[in-house]
Scaffold this active site. Structure first.
Site, mmCIF file in Angstrom:
data_model
loop_
_atom_site.group_PDB
_atom_site.id
_atom_site.type_symbol
_atom_site.label_atom_id
_atom_site.label_comp_id
_atom_site.label_asym_id
_atom_site.label_seq_id
_atom_site.Cartn_x
_atom_site.Cartn_y
_atom_site.Cartn_z
ATOM 1 N N ARG A 172 0.885 -0.969 -0.205
ATOM 2 C CA ARG A 172 0.353 0.442 -0.096
ATOM 3 C C ARG A 172 0.502 1.584 0.349
ATOM 4 O O ARG A 172 -0.153 2.472 0.686
ATOM 5 C CB ARG A 172 -0.753 -0.125 1.394
ATOM 6 C CG ARG A 172 -1.886 -1.195 1.569
ATOM 7 C CD ARG A 172 -2.938 -1.532 -0.150
ATOM 8 N NE ARG A 172 -3.447 -2.839 0.086
ATOM 9 C CZ ARG A 172 -3.456 -3.751 -0.505
ATOM 10 N NH1 ARG A 172 -2.151 -3.556 -0.978
ATOM 11 N NH2 ARG A 172 -3.792 -4.962 -0.430
ATOM 12 N N SER A 221 -10.957 0.145 3.145
ATOM 13 C CA SER A 221 -10.258 -0.137 4.636
ATOM 14 C C SER A 221 -9.807 1.391 5.127
ATOM 15 O O SER A 221 -9.352 2.025 4.248
ATOM 16 C CB SER A 221 -9.894 -0.994 4.095
ATOM 17 O OG SER A 221 -9.685 -2.952 3.823
ATOM 18 N N GLU A 291 -4.507 4.062 6.056
ATOM 19 C CA GLU A 291 -4.463 3.830 4.919
ATOM 20 C C GLU A 291 -5.383 4.830 4.259
ATOM 21 O O GLU A 291 -4.894 5.348 2.703
ATOM 22 C CB GLU A 291 -5.043 2.597 3.934
ATOM 23 C CG GLU A 291 -5.168 1.828 2.743
ATOM 24 C CD GLU A 291 -5.788 0.625 2.776
ATOM 25 O OE1 GLU A 291 -6.110 0.205 1.561
ATOM 26 O OE2 GLU A 291 -5.139 -0.586 3.007
#
Length: 305
Positions: A172, A221, A291
């Site tokens: 990520r 998320s 995130e």
């Protein structure tokens, strides 16, 4: 002084005081001072050449990994969805795709061609620009595993073609040249069977629908999974599943989702996010890393009244 004047020679659409709640999946947040949707990459380059080099920029696709604070974004939003929409097959297994093309479209079009390797993109609610910027992934697949080259643009409106080895890519996270943004990528896929690829996509979407609150307003998320563990497990083990603050709630279906139940402000969402982060760290000694990208200004007291 405005970021750019309407008389300048671009062909795209420029708006002022654009409500950002209409352009992110949480459906919350304030307005952007300027909002530009280019006609194509050449038009985007023309527009960027006119901007003050110090102008704050925010690149936006589907807005699925973004929270804009209630005071809005004091700069210019570059809106790629439906603008940088190139999708072209260069050969039997090589696809060139614009940053504004949705991830789900890339998965569907590839499956129709009988190609595999990007089925996981079907369940990612974003555009390829965002997928490239954060190495989006799901079900064991990651975006940069398929990248051959990328095309970027800098603040001066100059285009660059770059190779994967010019970036530091991890879970990520993607680090590359400063002040450059993705406008397109070339992907290499693997030959397979169309029916099997399409069936795989249906299975992944069904699995996602069973485990995630896909019908509710969220960013996907909220936290990255820490090494060797899952953010959702830690949040649930802390007793935070279903916790509410204003119109924001930790999803009762998947603890790593914060949903807007209908009346959430960006402040509700950010405060709940921070509370979850703090409670998990206190209970388990693990600092969850967000995130989602949070931008913009807090609403001032005078604005709130």
């Amino acid at each position: 002084m405005m970021a750019a004047e309407k008389t300048q020679p671009w062909r795209g659409e420029l708006r002022y005081d654009e409500p950002m709640a209409a352009h992110n999946s949480w459906r919350a947040g304030g307005a952007a001072r300027c909002f530009f949707k280019p006609a194509d990459v050449a038009d985007l380059c023309d527009f960027l050449r006119q901007l003050n080099p110090q102008e704050p920029l925010l690149w936006l696709g589907l807005g699925s990994n973004l929270l804009v604070r209630d005071g809005g974004f004091p700069g210019t939003v570059i809106y790629t969805l439906g603008a940088l929409n190139e999708l072209e097959w260069l050969d039997a297994t090589t696809l060139r795709v614009g940053a504004g093309v949705t991830c789900s479209r890339v998965a569907r079009e590839s499956a129709k061609q009988g190609l595999t390797g990007v089925e996981f993109l079907a369940g990612i609610p974003g555009t390829m620009g965002g997928a490239l910027a954060m190495n989006a992934g799901a079900f064991g697949g990651e975006t940069w595993n398929r990248v051959v080259t990328v095309k970027t643009v800098d603040r001066a409106g100059q285009l660059h073609t770059r190779q994967p080895d010019e970036y530091r890519v991890s879970y990520r996270t993607v680090e590359g040249a400063a002040d450059e943004w993705f406008v397109a990528a070339t992907l290499r896929l693997e030959a397979g069977e169309a029916l099997l690829a399409q069936q795989h996509i249906r299975q992944l979407l069904a699995q996602r629908g069973e485990s995630q609150p896909v019908q509710q307003k969220s960013c996907g998320s909220v936290f990255r999974n820490p090494p060797g563990d899952h953010a959702a497990r830690l949040i649930e083990a802390t007793g935070l599943k279903g916790k509410t603050l204003g119109g924001a709630q930790v999803s009762e279906k998947h603890a790593n989702f914060i949903i807007n139940t209908g009346t959430a402000t960006a402040a509700d969402i950010e405060t709940l996010l921070n509370q979850v982060q703090g409670c998990v760290e206190q209970a388990h000694g693990v600092r969850l890393e967000a995130e989602v990208r949070i931008v913009g200004e807090h609403l001032s007291v005078s604005d709130a009244t």
